[in-house]
Each structure stands twice: as structure tokens, then as C-alpha cells.
Write a protein that holds these residues in place. Structure first.
Motif, PDB file in Angstrom:
ATOM      1  N   UNK A  36      43.976  50.834  44.995  1.00 45.59           N
ATOM      2  CA  UNK A  36      43.903  49.375  44.879  1.00 45.59           C
ATOM      3  C   UNK A  36      43.397  48.959  43.511  1.00 45.59           C
ATOM      4  N   UNK A  37      42.382  49.696  43.007  1.00 49.30           N
ATOM      5  CA  UNK A  37      41.844  49.340  41.683  1.00 49.30           C
ATOM      6  C   UNK A  37      42.918  49.456  40.607  1.00 49.30           C
ATOM      7  N   UNK A  38      43.768  50.462  40.700  1.00 46.66           N
ATOM      8  CA  UNK A  38      44.828  50.633  39.686  1.00 46.66           C
ATOM      9  C   UNK A  38      45.764  49.428  39.682  1.00 46.66           C
ATOM     10  N   UNK A  39      46.192  49.015  40.866  1.00 47.12           N
ATOM     11  CA  UNK A  39      47.106  47.875  40.961  1.00 47.12           C
ATOM     12  C   UNK A  39      46.413  46.579  40.533  1.00 47.12           C
ATOM     13  N   UNK A  40      45.166  46.400  40.946  1.00 46.79           N
ATOM     14  CA  UNK A  40      44.443  45.168  40.613  1.00 46.79           C
ATOM     15  C   UNK A  40      44.121  45.078  39.123  1.00 46.79           C
ATOM     16  N   UNK A  41      43.809  46.210  38.512  1.00 42.56           N
ATOM     17  CA  UNK A  41      43.547  46.193  37.067  1.00 42.56           C
ATOM     18  C   UNK A  41      44.806  45.807  36.290  1.00 42.56           C
ATOM     19  N   UNK A  42      45.966  46.298  36.750  1.00 41.90           N
ATOM     20  CA  UNK A  42      47.221  45.916  36.097  1.00 41.90           C
ATOM     21  C   UNK A  42      47.455  44.408  36.236  1.00 41.90           C
ATOM     22  N   UNK A  43      47.183  43.897  37.444  1.00 36.32           N
ATOM     23  CA  UNK A  43      47.347  42.450  37.652  1.00 36.32           C
ATOM     24  C   UNK A  43      46.407  41.660  36.759  1.00 36.32           C
ATOM     25  N   UNK A  44      45.145  42.105  36.688  1.00 40.18           N
ATOM     26  CA  UNK A  44      44.164  41.376  35.897  1.00 40.18           C
ATOM     27  C   UNK A  44      44.533  41.364  34.420  1.00 40.18           C
ATOM     28  N   UNK A  45      44.987  42.483  33.929  1.00 40.57           N
ATOM     29  CA  UNK A  45      45.376  42.552  32.513  1.00 40.57           C
ATOM     30  C   UNK A  45      46.473  41.540  32.204  1.00 40.57           C
ATOM     31  N   UNK A  82      40.621  35.384  40.885  1.00 43.61           N
ATOM     32  CA  UNK A  82      40.883  35.929  42.221  1.00 43.61           C
ATOM     33  C   UNK A  82      40.996  37.450  42.179  1.00 43.61           C
ATOM     34  N   UNK A  83      41.621  37.952  41.116  1.00 38.54           N
ATOM     35  CA  UNK A  83      41.793  39.402  41.002  1.00 38.54           C
ATOM     36  C   UNK A  83      40.459  40.091  40.764  1.00 38.54           C
ATOM     37  N   UNK A  84      39.600  39.480  39.964  1.00 35.88           N
ATOM     38  CA  UNK A  84      38.272  40.060  39.750  1.00 35.88           C
ATOM     39  C   UNK A  84      37.499  40.134  41.067  1.00 35.88           C
ATOM     40  N   UNK A  85      37.644  39.088  41.881  1.00 37.73           N
ATOM     41  CA  UNK A  85      36.963  39.112  43.182  1.00 37.73           C
ATOM     42  C   UNK A  85      37.455  40.273  44.034  1.00 37.73           C
ATOM     43  N   UNK A  86      38.758  40.516  43.990  1.00 35.97           N
ATOM     44  CA  UNK A  86      39.309  41.647  44.744  1.00 35.97           C
ATOM     45  C   UNK A  86      38.793  42.976  44.193  1.00 35.97           C
ATOM     46  N   UNK A  87      38.702  43.058  42.885  1.00 33.91           N
ATOM     47  CA  UNK A  87      38.185  44.298  42.279  1.00 33.91           C
ATOM     48  C   UNK A  87      36.734  44.528  42.693  1.00 33.91           C
ATOM     49  N   UNK A  88      35.950  43.475  42.709  1.00 39.91           N
ATOM     50  CA  UNK A  88      34.564  43.633  43.139  1.00 39.91           C
ATOM     51  C   UNK A  88      34.501  44.118  44.588  1.00 39.91           C
ATOM     52  N   UNK A  89      35.442  43.647  45.397  1.00 42.24           N
ATOM     53  CA  UNK A  89      35.465  44.081  46.797  1.00 42.24           C
ATOM     54  C   UNK A  89      35.812  45.562  46.943  1.00 42.24           C
ATOM     55  N   UNK A  90      36.449  46.132  45.917  1.00 45.63           N
ATOM     56  CA  UNK A  90      36.747  47.570  45.953  1.00 45.63           C
ATOM     57  C   UNK A  90      35.585  48.387  45.403  1.00 45.63           C
ATOM     58  N   UNK A  91      34.554  47.695  44.923  1.00 45.44           N
ATOM     59  CA  UNK A  91      33.424  48.393  44.327  1.00 45.44           C
ATOM     60  C   UNK A  91      33.505  48.515  42.830  1.00 45.44           C
ATOM     61  N   UNK A  92      34.521  47.941  42.225  1.00 43.61           N
ATOM     62  CA  UNK A  92      34.692  47.998  40.761  1.00 43.61           C
ATOM     63  C   UNK A  92      33.937  46.824  40.147  1.00 43.61           C
ATOM     64  N   UNK A  93      32.834  47.109  39.483  1.00 44.65           N
ATOM     65  CA  UNK A  93      32.036  46.060  38.823  1.00 44.65           C
ATOM     66  C   UNK A  93      32.120  46.151  37.311  1.00 44.65           C
ATOM     67  N   UNK A  94      33.021  47.006  36.835  1.00 50.14           N
ATOM     68  CA  UNK A  94      33.104  47.226  35.389  1.00 50.14           C
ATOM     69  C   UNK A  94      33.884  46.127  34.677  1.00 50.14           C
ATOM     70  N   UNK A  95      34.715  45.408  35.442  1.00 53.56           N
ATOM     71  CA  UNK A  95      35.568  44.414  34.796  1.00 53.56           C
ATOM     72  C   UNK A  95      34.848  43.078  34.701  1.00 53.56           C
ATOM     73  N   UNK A  96      34.713  42.594  33.519  1.00 52.95           N
ATOM     74  CA  UNK A  96      34.134  41.284  33.272  1.00 52.95           C
ATOM     75  C   UNK A  96      35.210  40.405  32.632  1.00 52.95           C
ATOM     76  N   UNK A  97      35.046  39.112  32.701  1.00 53.91           N
ATOM     77  CA  UNK A  97      36.030  38.268  32.009  1.00 53.91           C
ATOM     78  C   UNK A  97      36.180  38.703  30.558  1.00 53.91           C
TER      79      UNK A  97
END
Length: 909
Positions: A806-815, A828-843
Motif C-alpha cells: 500500500x505504501x508503494x502505491x500511495x507514495x506514487x499517488x502522493x508524488x 488525503x493520500x498523506x492521511x492514508x500513508x499515516x494509516x499504514x504507519x508511514x510517518x516519513x512523508x511530510x508536505x
């Protein structure tokens, strides 16, 4: 001293100070006659100091002569014409009758005025004064207001004086306006006492009461009283001040002064009132025919009614001119026109002969005069002065004895008015021509003009029917233009029947071609036959892309639109970019807003969000400037879609909601669908799924549901219906989308269909559809849709507890969302990433380009390519100094100090 005008004088002082500091501005002074507008212009001229002053006054008699006022204003500085870009210089020469000109864009004149004023300002600040602007011809007013809206940092101030009750068809009073009212009692008393200290108290009180604070009335009305009347030693007699409005009383006062002149001086004064340019040599030449000369000129000057300024004569006030004309017996007025016609004809140049024809036209009905006016009209058309051509041809028609010839001339006048963009006048001329004798040759031309009027003021359905019927009888050279317009209207209103008739008729009249096949495809698309339609559209768009040099600009624009329907977005963007560049190179404004509209659509589709917004905003401003109000609604819907993508709710609704209402009212379904799509996308991004469903279902049940563009509702409908747990509300829309996807062969359309299937499916079947969608997106464009697919797939993977994938797909979307500026979707995508446990992505940090305004970005790009400020200004319809100001503001934002440092940034721009 100007009594009672402290506020207005302070405003003018501020504007003059700003102009001296290099900033530009414009102000319109409005109010009734005699209220002091001219006095304030005089004050500005007196306080101008080091500013260069150019000045003109509108004259009622020349209000029908396009560009006459502009010619008088710029006549003293025409030696600077060679400094303008050649297309602009040629346009001004043509408009002023100084040279022949090719048929061109009337709005190029406005750009030329902008450049001329900016050129003058290179030597220091400029003050441009226009008195009695309500009588300035419309073409001159349009050119000046066009320039006024684009002057920013040149040091040019335009001050206009306009009668408050006057019509303003050219939009002058859309500029900053200061309304003048009568002087307060104290100021009125001070002015009266300063000029007439001898007034008896009773006479003074009456003057103050009945002049209503009008400064000109306070100065002029006592002048008609004798010394005994002023001092109260004699009654005022039959001159009853209370029986007339203030302006009429002042005019009467001027008339009494004119009545004191002898017959010869009165003749010279009358010729000066009739002669529209104020040229002393012409006035004296005409006056000589009536036995008047320099002695009479001196007497007229002594009367105070007229002022001599070098080789020009000017009336002290327009009411003085009106008084002279109003008091003249008809036979003497006709003598003045005849004398002027003879003097102008003797000059021996075509421009003077044309003016002479107008004066001859004032003397009676005559076929020879009508022929001379038609010749003048054709010369005006040859130099692209279509407004003057319309006026001359209309006057010729009214003087024509033969009914068929009169009708032909009315049709020619209507065509010229339409070319000039004056559709109100076109409508009146068309109605008059339709009542006349119309032969078989002229009938299709008249019908075409009826359709132009109907499209603007009536029903596009009816306009399309008129065009199709007329094309059946029209000569070959008119057929393509008529049927292309008919097809465009048919698509806009969503009429498959009318579009099919237009396409079939073009096929019959002009033979088979890729373009006629494309038009047939458009008709089939409107009729729901997607497979047959999309095959033809793809073939036409592909042909146009490979053979663009062989096609007209309109054909390329239509082919680009077809290409976007079948997923050839990059090819469409390439065609449209070239078309816009051509228009800029030719300084052509007439079609540029529409070309920029299409280009912005292609840029939004291909993920060039910043470019699309820049071009759509530029097009909206240009369309507003040139009065293309229908085009503005389409552009607002495009900008609404862009705002929806970024999640800017206020901007989206401000553009979309009034546009939607106006489009539905006019039956323009394509614009209505786009505005609805923008509002739906806005609500979808914000998570208002019920609102999305309600909006789309309501649209689908109404007229929009039958338009082929309604297929764009389907992906939003699927998403919203499933989010609210109401899959049954998807209805039959997905089946239509499937047919469109299959027939189009466009990867992005097929990908979105696969995504919809994935949302409806579960387990392995859902994953198969998601992976197919992702794979198809790799072949196409539409990055917003690709990122939405990645987001939905990532959400599905997270719910399936496959967080790493999920993180791979969401990171592609966020980019992608971050790259195209889709801020609400990125969040919205950052919120989904946080739900996967990925806190590395910031605006992500905002791009430095986001700090630039749209116009700064345009200027910087062109500068980085090596264009000079003058060349950039020519392309963007700005002055070189404004271009320089934009660069000055952009440099620190980009971290550069000089122009040369922009070139390495070109790839980032």
C-alpha cells in the motif's frame, strides 16, 4: 482657483505623483454638462510639471467615424510609429488612413495604443486627457480602455471626462470612476462672488438657487445679463432662468453670445462647428467659399466661443458648439457642409475625399453620394477599419434609391459591423436588410449574419438551423465557414441531429476529407454511436497532427479538440501550442482567447496545471477586454475545474456556479457539463459523496444527461456511490463508459474503466482490475486520474492489511498529486500513508515557481528563452516596462540577480 473640488484635486494630485514615480493609472470623471470635468482636466494639465501631455476632445458629429478621436490624440506623436512592432505600426497606419492595411484584428489597434503610450513614456511620464469621451467614437474608446487596463508600471495616466447620463457601449466607465456633483452652497457663492461681485442680492440669490451648484452655469448665465440687470436696476426681462434645465440655460447663454456676431463671422463659426478635426486650414478653406476669412476668425476668437491653439481650433465648451449648431438655419448648415466637402475634395488625397463624402451625405439623398460613401467604406475595409466601413456603408444604404442595391449595402454594413465585433449594430442592420429586397446572391450572406446575431442574443439551436439552411444555397467559399460554425454550435448545445446535418452537408458540398470525416464523427458522438464516432475522430486528429502545415488554423483547432476526445492529449497540446504561438507572433487577439481555452484544457489534462491556469487566466482577461462574453463562461468553467483539482472551494464555486446557471439558461450544455464536473470533483476531493451523487444524478436527468460529455460523470458517480454504500445509484452509466473506453482505444480511458471495475469487485478480481489500470496508466497521460487510481489501489491494499504494498502505491499517488498541485488529494493520500504507519512523508516544500504570479511565470519563461522585454510585451500584450517590473519582482523569488541566470532554469520553468 477651483472652488469646492478639494477632494477631486487631491485625487488628481495623487495620481500625478504616482505617474511621476513610474506607476500608471486611469480615472473617469463623470457628471452632467458644466459640472467642472473639463476644468479638472485643465487643472491636471497645469499641474503636470514634467509630464508630457497629449489631449483630445470627443465631438458629437464624428462619433460615427471610427478611430477619428484616436487619430487626433496621437497625431502629434505619430513620428514614433516606427518604434512600434511592425504589425502594430501597420495597424495604426491603416486605421488612420495613412497606408493600406491587410484585413486584420481590430484589437491589434488597442495593443498598438498601449505600445505607443509606453514608447512615449520612455522619455518621461505621460498624461493623456480625453474630454467629452461620451462622444469619442467607439473604436477609439475601445482602444484606449484596452490600453488603460494593461498599463501598470510605465508612468502613464489617462484621465477621461464623460457625461454622467451618457451611454457607455465601449465599457469606459468600468475603469475607476469619480462622479462630480454640484458645488456646495459655500463654494458656489464663492465662485459667483469672485466672477460677479457687482450682483445685486436678489439677482445673486436667484443665480445660486437656479444654477444648482453647476460651475459653468454660475460663470456663464450672468454674462447674458446687462450691467443694469446684474445690479438690480432693471428686470431680467423675458429671459426666464427657471424654464429650462441648467445645461439648456448655459447653451442659451452661449447662443446669445454667438448671435452678436455678423453674418460672415457666423458662417465661419458654423463651419468650425461642423468640421470635426479642428484643422484651421480646412476651416479657412471652406469659409473662403462663404466669403469669410482671417478677420472673421479674429472676431470669433474675441467672442470667447472658440480658442485657437496653433493650427487647431477648439470650442471653449461642447455646449458652445451645440448652441451654434442649434441656432443655424437649415440652409446655412447645408452650405457649411457643402463648403467643407469641396475643401476636403480639393485636398486630393483619398482620406480627405472620404471625409468629404460624409459632409456631402449631410446635404441630401443622392446616388452619387451613396457611391462615394461605398467607396469610402471599401477603403476602410481594406485597411481593416471595419467599424468605419459599417458606418459608411449604412449611410450609403440610406441614400440609395434602388431597393436591391440598398439591401446589398445594408448586408455589407452588417458584415463589417460583425467583423468589428459590434453585434448590437449588426443585429439592427440585419433586421433592416431582412425587410428589404434580397436577391438570391445576397440571401445566404444575410442568413449567415442572422445566425451570428442569433448565436449571441438568441438560441444557438436556431442559429444552427439557419446556418445549415443557408449553406445549402451558399457559394462554395462560404460553405466551410458556415458549417464549421454550425457544428461548433451543435456540439455546444448537444444536438446530434443538427451536427449530423452539418457534417453530411459539408461532405456533400466539399467532398470527402479527413476533416469532414471528423465532423461526422462528432455528430455520431453526440448521437451515442461511440464506436463509429471515435474511429473517425482518431483518424482526423492523427491526420491533423501529421499534416498540420496543410490545414487552416480553425481545422487544426477542431482536430485538437477531437484528439482530446480519443486520448491524444499530447498531440492536441502540441497543435494548440503552435496555434497560440502563431497568434502571439501576429499580435492577433480575435481568436487567441479561444485558442488559449483549448490549450488550457489540454494542459490540465496532461498535468501541466500551472501552465493551464496561467493560460486560462490570460484568456479570461483578454476575452473580457475584447467583449467575448460567451467565451468567458467556458474559461470560467476551465478555471473552476483547475480550482477543484487543487481543492480551492471558494475559487471553484465563484467560477462554476454562475457559469452553470448561465450555460443552462442558454442551452450551452458542453459548458454546463464542464462546470458540473468541476463542482463534482470539488465535492469528491472534500469527501462530500452524497452531494456528488445528488448533483450528478440531477444533471443526468436533465438536458446535460444527453450530451456525450456526460460520460465524464461516471468515474465520480462510481466512487461516490460506493463510498456511500449505494452501488445501485451507479445505474446504466458504467455501460456507456465501457463503450466509450472500448471505442476510444485511449489507455487512460481504459484505465479509468478498469479502476471502476476494481472498485465494484472484490478479492483477486479487484486486484486484477487495479493492476490492469495501473499498467494502462503507464501508457497514457491524465496524471490526475493515474494518481487517483494509485490512491484507490493503495486504500484497497491497506484494507487488505498489505501495508508495505500500500505504501508503494500511495507514495506514487502522493508524488503525482504534489507535482500537479492537487493539494486536497495530496493531503488525503498523506492521511492514508499515516494509516499504514508511514510517518516519513511530510508536505513537500513548495516549488519556487509557486511563488511567482501567473504573469511573472509567463514573463520569466520567455526571458529565459532570450526574448527582449519588447518582444515579450508583444506576445503577452503588455508594455516593455511592465515586463521589466515583472522580472524585477521575479528575480529574488528565483534566487537570481541578472537575466543571464534565467537560461539554466529553463527546464524547471
Amino acid at each position: 482657483m477651483l472652488h469646492g473640488r478639494a477632494e477631486e484635486l487631491a485625487l488628481i494630485d495623487r495620481l500625478l505623483a504616482q505617474t511621476s514615480a513610474g506607476r500608471s493609472g486611469a480615472l473617469v470623471l463623470t457628471g452632467p454638462p458644466g459640472i467642472g470635468k473639463t476644468a479638472l482636466l485643465d487643472y491636471a494639465a497645469a499641474q503636470a510639471g514634467g509630464l508630457r501631455v497629449i489631449r483630445v476632445a470627443g465631438i458629437e458629429l464624428e462619433a460615427e467615424l471610427p478611430f477619428a478621436g484616436l487619430h487626433l490624440l496621437l497625431c502629434p506623436v505619430l513620428d514614433r510609429l516606427d518604434a512600434l512592432p511592425e504589425p502594430q505600426a501597420a495597424a495604426l497606419r491603416g486605421a488612420f488612413g495613412l497606408a493600406a492595411a491587410e484585413t486584420g484584428d481590430r484589437f491589434l489597434i488597442g495593443l498598438a495604443v498601449l505600445s505607443m503610450l509606453a514608447e512615449l513614456a520612455e522619455d518621461g511620464p505621460v498624461l493623456c486627457l480625453v474630454d467629452d469621451a461620451q462622444w469619442l467614437d467607439r473604436s477609439s474608446t475601445e482602444a484606449l480602455t484596452f490600453a488603460a487596463r494593461r498599463l501598470h508600471h510605465e508612468g502613464v495616466l489617462l484621465l477621461f471626462a464623460v457625461r454622467g447620463e451618457a451611454r457607455d457601449p465601449a465599457g469606459l466607465t468600468t475603469l475607476a470612476t469619480q462622479e462630480l456633483t454640484g458645488l456646495d452652497p459655500a463654494a458656489a457663492a464663492a465662485l459667483l462672488d469672485e466672477r460677479y461681485p457687482e450682483l445685486a442680492p436678489a439677482v445673486r440669490a436667484r443665480m445660486l438657487s437656479e444654477t444648482e451648484g453647476n460651475p459653468l452655469a454660475l460663470v456663464e448665465l450672468p454674462s447674458v445679463l446687462s450691467t443694469e440687470q446684474r445690479t438690480g436696476r432693471a428686470p431680467t426681462g423675458t429671459y426666464d432662468l427657471a424654464t429650462l434645465p441648467v445645461s439648456a440655460r448655459v447653451q442659451t447663454a452661449f447662443g446669445r453670445r454667438a448671435a452678436q456676431l455678423d453674418a460672415a463671422a457666423t458662417d465661419l463659426l458654423l463651419i468650425a462647428a461642423v468640421e470635426e478635426t479642428g484643422r484651421l486650414e480646412i476651416v479657412l478653406a471652406a469659409a473662403a467659399a462663404l466669403d469669410a476669412g482671417h478677420a472673421e476668425l479674429a472676431a470669433v476668437e474675441d467672442s470667447g466661443l472658440i480658442v485657437r491653439q496653433g493650427d487647431q481650433l477648439a470650442f471653449r465648451h461642447p455646449l458652445a458648439r451645440a448652441a451654434v449648431l442649434g441656432a443655424a438655419p437649415v440652409h446655412r448648415l447645408l452650405d457649411a457642409h457643402r463648403a467643407l466637402a469641396a475643401a476636403l475634395t480639393a485636398c486630393g488625397c483619398p482620406a480627405a475625399a472620404d471625409r468629404g463624402a460624409w459632409h456631402r451625405a449631410a446635404t441630401g439623398t443622392d446616388d452619387d453620394i451613396a457611391t462615394a460613401l461605398e467607396t469610402a467604406a471599401r477603403r476602410a475595409s481594406d485597411r481593416a477599419d471595419h467599424a468605419l466601413a459599417a458606418a459608411a456603408m449604412e449611410r450609403a444604404a440610406t441614400m440609395t434609391v434602388d431597393p436591391a442595391t440598398a439591401t446589398r449595402r445594408l448586408i455589407c454594413a452588417a458584415k463589417a459591423a460583425a467583423t468589428a465585433g459590434d453585434l448590437q449594430r449588426t443585429a439592427g442592420l440585419v433586421r433592416r436588410a431582412a425587410r428589404g429586397t434580397v436577391d438570391g446572391t445576397d440571401a445566404p450572406r444575410l442568413d449567415y449574419l442572422r445566425a451570428v446575431v442569433e448565436s449571441e442574443f438568441g438560441s444557438r439551436h436556431q442559429a444552427t438551423r439557419i446556418l445549415i439552411d443557408a449553406a445549402r444555397r451558399a457559394p462554395d467559399h462560404l460553405v466551410s465557414e458556415m458549417l464549421t460554425d454550425a457544428m461548433r454550435n451543435g456540439v455546444l448545445v448537444g444536438s446530434a441531429e443538427l451536427a449530423q446535418q452539418a457534417a453530411d452537408l459539408l461532405h456533400q458540398r466539399r467532398g470527402p476529407s479527413p476533416m469532414s470525416e471528423g465532423m461526422i464523427g462528432m455528430a455520431h458522438m453526440l448521437g451515442g454511436d461511440d464506436e463509429a464516432a471515435l474511429h473517425r475522430l482518431r483518424a482526423c486528429a492523427t491526420y491533423a497532427h501529421s499534416r498540420s502545415a496543410e490545414l487552416s488554423p480553425d481545422e487544426r483547432m477542431n482536430a485538437a479538440a477531437m484528439g482530446m476526445m480519443v486520448g491524444l492529449d499530447d498531440e492536441a497540446r502540441e497543435l494548440l501550442t503552435a496555434l497560440v504561438a502563431e497568434d502571439r507572433a501576429q499580435s492577433s487577439l480575435r481568436m487567441l482567447p479561444m485558442r488559449l481555452h483549448y490549450l488550457a484544457s489540454a494542459e490540465y489534462a496532461t498535468g501541466h496545471h500551472r501552465d493551464a491556469t496561467v493560460h486560462a487566466e490570460e484568456a479570461l482577461a483578454l476575452a473580457d477586454s475584447v467583449g467575448q462574453h460567451h467565451q468567458m463562461d467556458g474559461l470560467r468553467s476551465i478555471l473552476a475545474w483547475g480550482a477543484a483539482q487543487t481543492g480551492d472551494e471558494q475559487r471553484c464555486r465563484e467560477f462554476a456556479e454562475p457559469t452553470l446557471a448561465a450555460a443552462l439558461d442558454r442551452g450551452e450544455l458542453a459548458t454546463a457539463v464542464l462546470a458540473t464536473t468541476a463542482l463534482g470533483l470539488l465535492d469528491l476531493g472534500a469527501g462530500h459523496y452524497d452531494r456528488v451523487l445528488d448533483r450528478i444524478e440531477s444533471a443526468a436527468r436533465g438536458p446535460m444527461g444527453g450530451h456525450y460529455m456526460a460520460v465524464f460523470f461516471t468515474p465520480m458517480r462510481v466512487d461516490a456511490a460506493l463510498r456511500t454504500g449505494q452501488p445501485e445509484r451507479i445505474g446504466e452509466s458504467l455501460e456507456r463508459f465501457r463503450r466509450w473506453a472500448d471505442a476510444s482505444r485511449a489507455p487512460w480511458i481504459q484505465a479509468v474503466y478498469a479502476r471502476c471495475l476494481a472498485q465494484l469487485a472484490s478479492g483477486d478480481q479487484a486486484e486484477a482490475h487495479f493492476t490492469a489500470a495501473v499498467r494502462l496508466h503507464e501508457k497514457g497521460n491524465r496524471p490526475l486520474e493515474a494518481a487517483r487510481t494509485d490512491l484507490l489501489y493503495g486504500e484497497w491494499l491497506r484494507r487488505a492489511r498489505r501495508k508495505t504494498e500500500a505504501r508503494t502505491s500511495l507514495r506514487a499517488a502522493l508524488e503525482t498529486f504534489e507535482r500537479i498541485g492537487a493539494k486536497v488529494w495530496a493531503e488525503r493520500t498523506r492521511a492514508e500513508l499515516r494509516a499504514t504507519g508511514d510517518t516519513s512523508r511530510r508536505p513537500s516544500d513548495a516549488s519556487v515557481l509557486d511563488l511567482l504570479t501567473p504573469q511573472e511565470l509567463q514573463v520569466v519563461r520567455l526571458a529565459a528563452r532570450g526574448l527582449s522585454n519588447r518582444e515579450i510585451g508583444g506576445q503577452l500584450f503588455l508594455s516593455p516596462r511592465t515586463v521589466g517590473c515583472h522580472l524585477y519582482k521575479a528575480y529574488p523569488k528565483l534566487g537570481v540577480a541578472v537575466r543571464a541566470e534565467l537560461s539554466p532554469l529553463l527546464d524547471q520553468l
